[in-house]
Design a protein around this motif. Structure first.
Motif, PDB file in Angstrom:
ATOM      1  N   ASN A  54       2.237 -18.143  -9.213  1.00 48.64           N
ATOM      2  CA  ASN A  54       0.842 -18.133  -9.644  1.00 48.64           C
ATOM      3  C   ASN A  54      -0.045 -17.796  -8.455  1.00 48.64           C
ATOM      4  O   ASN A  54       0.392 -17.863  -7.301  1.00 48.64           O
ATOM      5  CB  ASN A  54       0.465 -19.475 -10.264  1.00 48.64           C
ATOM      6  CG  ASN A  54      -0.660 -19.352 -11.284  1.00 48.64           C
ATOM      7  OD1 ASN A  54      -1.694 -19.991 -11.157  1.00 48.64           O
ATOM      8  ND2 ASN A  54      -0.480 -18.519 -12.300  1.00 48.64           N
ATOM      9  N   ALA A 110      -5.111 -23.331  -8.447  1.00 47.10           N
ATOM     10  CA  ALA A 110      -6.533 -23.037  -8.620  1.00 47.10           C
ATOM     11  C   ALA A 110      -7.245 -23.369  -7.316  1.00 47.10           C
ATOM     12  O   ALA A 110      -6.838 -24.278  -6.582  1.00 47.10           O
ATOM     13  CB  ALA A 110      -7.127 -23.842  -9.779  1.00 47.10           C
ATOM     14  N   ALA A 156      -6.164 -24.575 -14.812  1.00 50.37           N
ATOM     15  CA  ALA A 156      -7.518 -24.010 -14.797  1.00 50.37           C
ATOM     16  C   ALA A 156      -8.486 -25.089 -14.334  1.00 50.37           C
ATOM     17  O   ALA A 156      -8.406 -26.237 -14.769  1.00 50.37           O
ATOM     18  CB  ALA A 156      -7.910 -23.509 -16.184  1.00 50.37           C
ATOM     19  N   LYS A 205      -7.034 -20.081 -18.865  1.00 50.16           N
ATOM     20  CA  LYS A 205      -8.300 -19.643 -18.271  1.00 50.16           C
ATOM     21  C   LYS A 205      -9.447 -20.198 -19.108  1.00 50.16           C
ATOM     22  O   LYS A 205      -9.347 -20.319 -20.339  1.00 50.16           O
ATOM     23  CB  LYS A 205      -8.389 -18.109 -18.237  1.00 50.16           C
ATOM     24  CG  LYS A 205      -7.423 -17.445 -17.276  1.00 50.16           C
ATOM     25  CD  LYS A 205      -7.754 -17.750 -15.832  1.00 50.16           C
ATOM     26  CE  LYS A 205      -6.813 -17.032 -14.862  1.00 50.16           C
ATOM     27  NZ  LYS A 205      -5.426 -17.542 -14.929  1.00 50.16           N
ATOM     28  N   HIS A 207     -13.164 -19.406 -20.423  1.00 53.57           N
ATOM     29  CA  HIS A 207     -13.983 -18.202 -20.645  1.00 53.57           C
ATOM     30  C   HIS A 207     -14.769 -18.348 -21.935  1.00 53.57           C
ATOM     31  O   HIS A 207     -14.216 -18.738 -22.968  1.00 53.57           O
ATOM     32  CB  HIS A 207     -13.065 -16.971 -20.722  1.00 53.57           C
ATOM     33  CG  HIS A 207     -13.750 -15.725 -21.172  1.00 53.57           C
ATOM     34  ND1 HIS A 207     -14.601 -14.995 -20.361  1.00 53.57           N
ATOM     35  CD2 HIS A 207     -13.709 -15.067 -22.369  1.00 53.57           C
ATOM     36  CE1 HIS A 207     -15.047 -13.941 -21.025  1.00 53.57           C
ATOM     37  NE2 HIS A 207     -14.528 -13.959 -22.239  1.00 53.57           N
ATOM     38  N   TRP A 212      -8.628 -20.537 -22.975  1.00 50.66           N
ATOM     39  CA  TRP A 212      -7.701 -19.522 -23.457  1.00 50.66           C
ATOM     40  C   TRP A 212      -6.315 -19.833 -22.909  1.00 50.66           C
ATOM     41  O   TRP A 212      -6.160 -20.175 -21.732  1.00 50.66           O
ATOM     42  CB  TRP A 212      -8.151 -18.137 -23.020  1.00 50.66           C
ATOM     43  CG  TRP A 212      -9.470 -17.710 -23.609  1.00 50.66           C
ATOM     44  CD1 TRP A 212     -10.691 -18.295 -23.411  1.00 50.66           C
ATOM     45  CD2 TRP A 212      -9.693 -16.600 -24.491  1.00 50.66           C
ATOM     46  NE1 TRP A 212     -11.661 -17.627 -24.116  1.00 50.66           N
ATOM     47  CE2 TRP A 212     -11.079 -16.583 -24.782  1.00 50.66           C
ATOM     48  CE3 TRP A 212      -8.865 -15.622 -25.035  1.00 50.66           C
ATOM     49  CZ2 TRP A 212     -11.657 -15.622 -25.608  1.00 50.66           C
ATOM     50  CZ3 TRP A 212      -9.443 -14.664 -25.866  1.00 50.66           C
ATOM     51  CH2 TRP A 212     -10.814 -14.666 -26.150  1.00 50.66           C
ATOM     52  N   ASP A 247       0.891 -15.484 -17.214  1.00 56.01           N
ATOM     53  CA  ASP A 247      -0.517 -15.792 -16.967  1.00 56.01           C
ATOM     54  C   ASP A 247      -1.350 -14.512 -17.002  1.00 56.01           C
ATOM     55  O   ASP A 247      -0.807 -13.408 -17.083  1.00 56.01           O
ATOM     56  CB  ASP A 247      -0.667 -16.522 -15.633  1.00 56.01           C
ATOM     57  CG  ASP A 247      -1.821 -17.509 -15.641  1.00 56.01           C
ATOM     58  OD1 ASP A 247      -2.741 -17.356 -16.467  1.00 56.01           O
ATOM     59  OD2 ASP A 247      -1.822 -18.435 -14.812  1.00 56.01           O
ATOM     60  N   ALA A 249      -5.777 -12.726 -16.563  1.00 56.02           N
ATOM     61  CA  ALA A 249      -7.128 -12.815 -16.011  1.00 56.02           C
ATOM     62  C   ALA A 249      -8.077 -12.005 -16.880  1.00 56.02           C
ATOM     63  O   ALA A 249      -7.696 -10.973 -17.442  1.00 56.02           O
ATOM     64  CB  ALA A 249      -7.166 -12.281 -14.575  1.00 56.02           C
ATOM     65  N   ILE A 257      -8.641  -8.824 -21.311  1.00 58.63           N
ATOM     66  CA  ILE A 257      -7.846  -9.463 -20.271  1.00 58.63           C
ATOM     67  C   ILE A 257      -6.751  -8.534 -19.776  1.00 58.63           C
ATOM     68  O   ILE A 257      -6.347  -7.582 -20.451  1.00 58.63           O
ATOM     69  CB  ILE A 257      -7.223 -10.789 -20.752  1.00 58.63           C
ATOM     70  CG1 ILE A 257      -6.172 -10.545 -21.838  1.00 58.63           C
ATOM     71  CG2 ILE A 257      -8.279 -11.756 -21.236  1.00 58.63           C
ATOM     72  CD1 ILE A 257      -5.459 -11.815 -22.288  1.00 58.63           C
ATOM     73  N   SER A 291       1.647 -13.408 -12.990  1.00 56.10           N
ATOM     74  CA  SER A 291       0.236 -13.755 -13.142  1.00 56.10           C
ATOM     75  C   SER A 291      -0.618 -12.597 -12.648  1.00 56.10           C
ATOM     76  O   SER A 291      -0.108 -11.626 -12.072  1.00 56.10           O
ATOM     77  CB  SER A 291      -0.094 -15.041 -12.367  1.00 56.10           C
ATOM     78  OG  SER A 291       0.399 -14.976 -11.036  1.00 56.10           O
ATOM     79  N   ALA A 293      -4.715 -11.834 -10.898  1.00 59.39           N
ATOM     80  CA  ALA A 293      -6.044 -12.248 -10.456  1.00 59.39           C
ATOM     81  C   ALA A 293      -6.848 -10.990 -10.175  1.00 59.39           C
ATOM     82  O   ALA A 293      -6.292  -9.951  -9.807  1.00 59.39           O
ATOM     83  CB  ALA A 293      -5.962 -13.116  -9.205  1.00 59.39           C
TER      84      ALA A 293
END
Length: 323
Positions: A54, A110, A156, A205, A207, A212, A247, A249, A257, A291, A293
């Motif tokens: 992650n 995180a 998150a 996440k 949002h 989500w 994962d 973003a 996303i 994941s 980002a």
């Protein structure tokens, strides 16, 4: 380590088998989106368990990653230099009782605005499994115990409310824990979060007034709105047929996303209407991406090489039409 890698590879292969049995692949992924430029920013040491699971970013582009089998948290500078910030203690039994996987691993991470890192550790033991915190220049310590029979995975941070949300992939549950630490509280255990043979609720996440969540086994993206008082509203499925989804973003373009599909070795763009297009593949250097980002128009994608067992890395992709 060879035995551990074999265990990890077997577990990741099971991910592919279970998810392929559980969902149907969307035809041709509905298209391919162009990528302006990609490069491998850092290569990691597979033999040392440096399999990035992650990622979290700071404003300057430093990436903070968890190395799953290494039980570590590391920083990767924009120049590609990797520095291990913390190595968590190994469980007394070596992690053999970690549910499903059979090895202890660091998972979700995180970052708060002050540089504090929060991350998850699944060890199969009551003394280590839970939410951990690492302040800049400090040492890691556990601030919340989580069920040893679960697998805390996605994480998150709602910094405004001082709450962290934790997805347990084995228990099919989302927990909340105060950022200051304390007892976990079950936020949701909706049926849509449950696994279907392997791992369920995964990436998380916050949002648009909702949490989500992805479900790996079921290949879904879920939206759970926050009710007054921050309780969970009804679960809505926003995308399906996403084999091996891990994962993700948000791109900054509404509900669009970017998501990592682990077993298929791809990153896909999922539109607000559920449409899917392929953005990155193994040809770009992906090795079981875990994941995503985003920093402006650049996507950071860690690859753990769970089944490819070749080159765990951090890939950077400059994407067009991204905010």
């Amino acid at each position: 380590m060879k035995k551990k890698l074999a265990t990890i590879a077997g577990a990741a292969t099971a991910v592919a088998v279970v998810t392929l049995a559980a969902v149907t692949v969307a035809p041709a992924s509905a298209g391919t989106a162009p990528v302006v430029k990609t490069r491998i920013a850092a290569h990691f040491d597979l033999a040392q368990g440096q399999m990035p699971e992650n990622i979290a970013l700071d404003p300057n582009g430093t990436a903070y990653v968890t190395f799953a089998a290494g039980r570590q948290v590391a920083a990767v500078t924009p120049a590609g230099r990797t520095r291990v910030l913390a190595t968590l203690p190994a469980p007394a039994d070596g992690g053999v009782n970690t549910p499903v996987l059979g090895f202890a691993l660091t998972t979700g991470i995180a970052r708060a605005h002050d540089g504090t890192l929060y991350f998850l550790y699944a060890s199969g033991t009551e003394d280590l499994t839970g939410l951990w915190r690492l302040r800049p220049g400090g040492a890691p310590h556990r601030i919340a115990a989580l069920p040893a029979g679960g697998l805390p995975n996605g994480l998150a941070l709602d910094e405004r409310r001082g709450v962290l949300y934790i997805a347990d992939s084995v228990l099919g549950t989302i927990f909340t824990v105060p950022a200051a630490g304390g007892e976990p509280t079950t936020w949701s255990s909706a049926a849509e979060l449950a696994p279907a043979g392997f791992l369920g609720a995964n990436g998380l996440k916050i949002h648009d007034c909702a949490l989500w969540v992805t479900n790996l086994d079921k290949g879904t993206v879920l939206r759970i709105p926050f009710l007054p008082g921050n309780g969970p509203g009804p679960v809505r499925t926003r995308a399906t047929n996403l084999v091996g989804i891990d994962d993700f973003a948000f791109t900054g373009n509404g509900d669009e996303i970017l998501a990592a599909l682990n077993a298929p070795n791809t990153v896909v763009r999922i539109g607000g209407n559920g449409s899917v297009s392929t953005v990155l593949t193994a040809a770009d250097g992906l090795q079981n991406p875990t994941s995503v980002a985003l920093r402006r128009d650049t996507a950071y994608v860690p690859s753990a090489a769970y089944t490819t067992a070749t080159d765990p890395n951090l890939l950077l992709a400059r994407l067009p039409h991204n905010r």
